[in-house]
Write a protein that holds these residues in place. Structure first.
Motif, PDB file in Angstrom:
ATOM      1  N   ASP A   1       7.015  25.267  98.957  1.00  0.00           N
ATOM      2  CA  ASP A   1       8.032  25.885  99.793  1.00  0.00           C
ATOM      3  C   ASP A   1       9.392  25.949  99.090  1.00  0.00           C
TER       4      ASP A   1
ATOM      5  N   LYS B   1       7.117  35.194 102.226  1.00  0.00           N
ATOM      6  CA  LYS B   1       7.475  33.782 102.351  1.00  0.00           C
ATOM      7  C   LYS B   1       8.919  33.540 101.938  1.00  0.00           C
TER       8      LYS B   1
ATOM      9  N   TRP C   1       0.554  31.860 105.376  1.00  0.00           N
ATOM     10  CA  TRP C   1       0.159  30.801 104.438  1.00  0.00           C
ATOM     11  C   TRP C   1      -0.469  29.600 105.118  1.00  0.00           C
TER      12      TRP C   1
END
Length: 410
Positions: free
Chosen positions: A338, A374, A409
């Motif tokens: 992340d 993302k 994800w």
């Protein structure tokens, strides 16, 4: 209406006639019954060992087996058998009845690649073996070799075991062993033949070495390490380097990074690993060590170090970086990291993968879109994913999640 019926009948007749001219395969007989029939008719047996997913198997079944020249030769000299060596939910009753016989053939005769062709004499003894797809003349040539005791592979192996080692024989046996995919015996014979040759830089020699070089002690290893450009003149560019790196990766690298039980050593000194490999193999050291280091960080879930090492590795490769490798590295980051800096690096790798012949690869486009998404670049991500879906509709679910603002994800 009558004219259409006549045309339809003519089409059916034409197709049936074409199929009739090709190879005839036995049906509804067990392996024991086939061997009994061969013995009674004094005919050899040809077995096509195939799987339903194998591309070369499908090619042979569609393009070569139905040919008249193939059928004429094989039908006259062999009892032909098809042995499906995998199982599927759509298998017919005939295939299911052959499950055990097919399994026994695969185990007893160590079939590890497809299609594998087995040739048995009328007494049911395996005398020859070949592998792969080819054209009709070559396919028939393989079968002719199976009928001739002087060129039958397993007869030649018996002669070799009995002491026959002249150069011409070793050459013929080396070629036959490679065609039979008989490892490690093939490497042994190829290396014995190579020892009789003074000039190794010939197309036939280099071709043999490319298949038979599996260890650092094999003669081909020196050829591919010391003169890769010269050897690659007879191969695809980069083949020599790939052979060398594969062998070092299997034979040399493990002792530097693994302890007993094939688990990583504690506190691996990667700089020392690289230095050791550079000293032994200056041209390949980093290309072997860095992928291993990348995999180590992947396994230990150290994503900052993973991305840092990938960047170092790819910088050394430049434009030579394989698009599939780039995509795999980028996807690993997408699924597991992340960290924005980490993901931005992965985005750059993913973008690089979309070049050349892979520019429109939907799977690579999907990776790029997911990383954009993302990173919060939703509109851009959706645009790329729509292009991917147009090429691969199975990606629609990901596109739907993006439009709905849901994570892709999880």
């Amino acid at each position: 209406m009558k004219l259409l019926s006549a045309i339809a009948l003519l089409f059916v007749f034409t197709v049936a006639s074409a199929q009739d001219k090709g190879m005839h395969f036995e049906h509804n007989l067990t392996w024991a019954q086939i061997k009994a029939k061969a013995k009674a008719e004094k005919k050899y047996i040809f077995v096509d060992g195939f799987t339903t997913w194998c591309g070369p198997c499908k090619y042979m079944a569609k393009e070569i087996f139905p040919l008249e020249e193939t059928g004429t030769f094989f039908n006259a000299n062999f009892i032909n058998v098809k042995a499906q060596l995998d199982t599927t939910a759509n298998d017919s009753e005939e295939i299911k009845k052959w499950y055990q016989d097919a399994h026994n053939l695969m185990v007893d005769y160590q079939i590890r690649a497809f299609p594998t062709y087995l040739y048995f004499n009328p007494d049911g003894e395996l005398v020859h073996r070949a592998l792969g797809s080819t054209n009709a003349p070559e396919f028939i040539k393989w079968a002719k070799n199976a009928l001739n005791p002087k060129t039958q592979y397993y007869s030649m192996k018996k002669e070799y075991a009995a002491g026959k080692k002249d150069t011409a024989f070793l050459h013929a046996l080396a070629l036959a062993s490679q065609q039979a995919y008989d490892e490690p015996f093939s490497s042994e014979v190829v290396n014995k033949y190579i020892a009789t040759q003074s000039n190794l830089y010939r197309a036939d020699i280099i071709g043999m070495l490319a298949s038979a070089t599996n260890k650092t002690t094999d003669p081909g290893f020196k050829v591919f390490t010391e003169n890769p450009e010269k050897a690659d003149a007879f191969l695809r560019p980069g083949t020599s380097a790939n052979i060398v790196k594969s062998i070092i990766g299997k034979e040399v690298l493990p002792s530097l990074i693994y302890k007993e039980g094939n688990t990583y050593k504690d506190n691996i000194d990667w700089e020392n690993v690289k230095a050791t490999l550079r000293k032994q193999y200056p041209a390949f050291g980093d290309e072997i060590a860095l992928p291993a280091q990348i995999n180590y960080y992947k396994q230990t879930q150290n994503w900052p170090k993973f991305s840092e090492t990938v960047s170092t590795y790819l910088a050394g490769l430049g434009a030579k970086a394989n698009p599939s490798v780039l995509n795999n590295y980028a996807w690993a980051v997408f699924e597991n990291c992340d960290d924005v800096a980490c993901m931005n690096k992965a985005l750059a790798w993913s973008k690089q993968s979309l070049s050349g012949e892979a520019a429109n690869e939907p799977g690579f486009m999907d990776t790029y879109a997911n990383l954009l998404y993302k990173l919060g670049k939703k509109d851009e991500a959706i645009k790329v994913e729509q292009e991917a879906v147009a090429k691969d509709p199975s990606l629609q679910g990901t596109l739907d999640k993006m439009k709905q603002g849901k994570p892709t994800w999880d």
